[in-house]
Design an enzyme around this catalytic site. Structure first.
Site, mmCIF file in Angstrom:
data_model
loop_
_atom_site.group_PDB
_atom_site.id
_atom_site.type_symbol
_atom_site.label_atom_id
_atom_site.label_comp_id
_atom_site.label_asym_id
_atom_site.label_seq_id
_atom_site.Cartn_x
_atom_site.Cartn_y
_atom_site.Cartn_z
ATOM 1 C CB ILE A 127 -0.197 3.492 6.735
ATOM 2 C CG1 ILE A 127 -1.029 2.593 5.845
ATOM 3 C CG2 ILE A 127 0.404 4.656 5.976
ATOM 4 C CD1 ILE A 127 -2.284 3.238 5.293
ATOM 5 C CG ASP A 128 -0.492 -1.948 6.849
ATOM 6 O OD1 ASP A 128 -1.488 -1.189 6.778
ATOM 7 O OD2 ASP A 128 -0.100 -2.636 5.898
ATOM 8 N N GLY A 187 5.255 -7.191 4.306
ATOM 9 C CA GLY A 187 5.119 -8.089 3.159
ATOM 10 C C GLY A 187 6.214 -7.865 2.130
ATOM 11 N N GLY A 231 0.816 -1.213 0.000
ATOM 12 C CA GLY A 231 0.000 0.000 0.000
ATOM 13 C C GLY A 231 0.847 1.259 0.000
ATOM 14 N N GLY A 240 6.452 -2.353 3.426
ATOM 15 C CA GLY A 240 6.231 -2.830 4.789
ATOM 16 C C GLY A 240 6.653 -4.274 4.967
ATOM 17 N NE ARG A 287 14.025 15.619 -4.881
ATOM 18 C CZ ARG A 287 14.881 16.291 -4.109
ATOM 19 N NH1 ARG A 287 15.182 15.820 -2.900
ATOM 20 N NH2 ARG A 287 15.441 17.400 -4.520
ATOM 21 N NE ARG A 347 -2.057 -5.305 -0.685
ATOM 22 C CZ ARG A 347 -1.304 -4.624 0.150
ATOM 23 N NH1 ARG A 347 -0.023 -4.881 0.238
ATOM 24 N NH2 ARG A 347 -1.795 -3.683 0.909
#
Length: 134
Positions: free
Chosen positions: A127-128, A104, A11, A102, A21, A72
């Protein structure tokens, strides 16, 4: 090492474009060729890999999401999918990868390293709350 690739996976999260960058500009400053892998592991499998230049990452820090897009990939979970990804990296002579994502993303990168030995750097982009310290 002369050629590296950077990709975002999973995500979207804040800071992904800033990280892309920084990777691109630092690699160029250090004399490396840098490639962007579009759509994460799925793009790696499909060969969606393009050379990046300093101007490729101009004015992206304030943009949301990720310019490299993200996806994904169920196919990357298979040995055959990872072999396709490896072969596409080798077509470009890529010797190392920078994975932005993240848990995964990093799990996939760890398995990929164990199978093919490509040095990998992980930059947290999640963000998880699934990576310690983020």
């Amino acid at each position: 090492m002369k050629k590296i690739a950077v990709f975002t996976s999973g995500g979207d999260s804040p800071g992904m474009n800033a990280c892309v960058r920084a990777v691109v500009r630092t690699a160029i400053f250090k004399g490396l060729e840098v490639y962007g892998v579009y759509r994460g592991y799925e793009g790696m499998i499909e060969g969606d890999i393009k050379r990046m230049h300093s101007y490729s990452v101009s004015n992206i820090v304030q943009r949301g999401g990720t310019i490299l897009k993200s996806a994904r990939s169920e196919e990357f979970r298979t040995p055959e999918g990872r072999k396709k990804a490896y072969n596409n990296l080798m077509k470009h002579g890529i010797e190392g990868i920078v994975a932005i994502g993240g848990d995964g993303t990093f799990t996939g990168a760890k398995i990929f390293f164990e199978e093919f030995g490509i040095p990998t750097i992980g930059c947290p982009g999640t963000i998880d709350n699934d990576l310690y310290g983020t």
